[in-house]
Design an enzyme around this catalytic site. Sequence first.
Site, mmCIF file in Angstrom:
data_model
loop_
_atom_site.group_PDB
_atom_site.id
_atom_site.type_symbol
_atom_site.label_atom_id
_atom_site.label_comp_id
_atom_site.label_asym_id
_atom_site.label_seq_id
_atom_site.Cartn_x
_atom_site.Cartn_y
_atom_site.Cartn_z
ATOM 1 C CG ASP A 46 -1.814 1.249 1.266
ATOM 2 O OD1 ASP A 46 -2.352 1.612 0.203
ATOM 3 O OD2 ASP A 46 -1.940 1.890 2.326
ATOM 4 C CB SER A 47 0.209 4.721 -0.923
ATOM 5 O OG SER A 47 -1.033 4.803 -0.259
ATOM 6 C CB CYS A 50 -2.772 0.809 -2.711
ATOM 7 S SG CYS A 50 -2.734 2.560 -3.145
ATOM 8 C CD GLU A 88 -1.345 8.364 6.227
ATOM 9 O OE1 GLU A 88 -0.337 8.421 6.934
ATOM 10 O OE2 GLU A 88 -1.632 7.380 5.507
ATOM 11 C CB CYS A 96 -9.691 5.390 -0.448
ATOM 12 S SG CYS A 96 -8.177 5.956 0.346
ATOM 13 C CG HIS A 123 -5.946 6.027 4.255
ATOM 14 N ND1 HIS A 123 -5.209 5.337 3.338
ATOM 15 C CD2 HIS A 123 -5.057 6.685 5.045
ATOM 16 C CE1 HIS A 123 -3.931 5.572 3.546
ATOM 17 N NE2 HIS A 123 -3.806 6.385 4.575
#
Length: 278
Positions: free
Chosen positions: A9-10, A72, A151, A183, A185
Amino acid sequence: MDKAIGVIDSGVGGLTVVREIMRQLPQERVFYFGDTARCPYGPRSTDEVRTFTLQMVSYLLRQKIKALVIACNTATAVVFDEIMQHAPIPVIGVIDPGARTAIKETKSGVIGVIGTVGTIRSRAYEKALKRIAPDVEVYSYACPDFVPLVESGIPDPAAALEIVKNSLQPLTTTSIDTLILGCTHYPLLADVIAQVMGKEVKLINSAKETARELSSVLHYRKLFTENSENVPPTHKFFVSGSSSVMKVIAQSFLHVPLDLQQVDVSNEKVCTISWTKT
Ligand code: DGL
């Protein structure tokens, strides 16, 4: 020792997929790579997302993984087909599993998709949904404020609610009954998103279906780990940059010992043809 499942993942968002893999396949080892030095991928160009993703994959292929999950959405949207074509192991992305679940769940045939700018620009979800059900109506919106919010650890829930409300405002006036969290997140914001969208809208988190697909592939390819002695598998976590958010999220979320290494992959060659020889 058994080969591991590689997950990329990023950044930290892919841990939502790792949690599901660990729940559904507790005997499997996981090697996770989070490109925390270059996160977010969402606003980046297609070329950058391709190069960075291929660099992580090249690194993990050398760690002798037996399957790869691209956890991702942005990377899946940009480079899944190329990786699948050239990698010497099975590859699973997050977009097809998410699209399939949404089609199963929708009653009205009107589906919303939210994701990063890169994912929405690629129209990858729309194409995947229409491949399965050509008549489905799709509303897609980029929510660029959500990744920084997650984040940051969502320090102020009231401010988070305002951000989510503003971003989802265009969707609240549509007749969607299903919303794909496109996404990695976004599942970490699911409660707030549910509060804004209301009970009538079913939220789709592709993590569960992705882990299910991984399980089928492992069985079909006879790559499944038989852990008859019940020894807990040892996982490894790699990051390219900061590891602080990764530590907090991994420990509170996955409850596994964190074997974490920092690795610079920026010099990895990205020739996918050479992978067939690994
Ligand atoms: N992991 C990315 C995705 O699922 C979100 C974070 C980013 O923009 O890099 O699209």
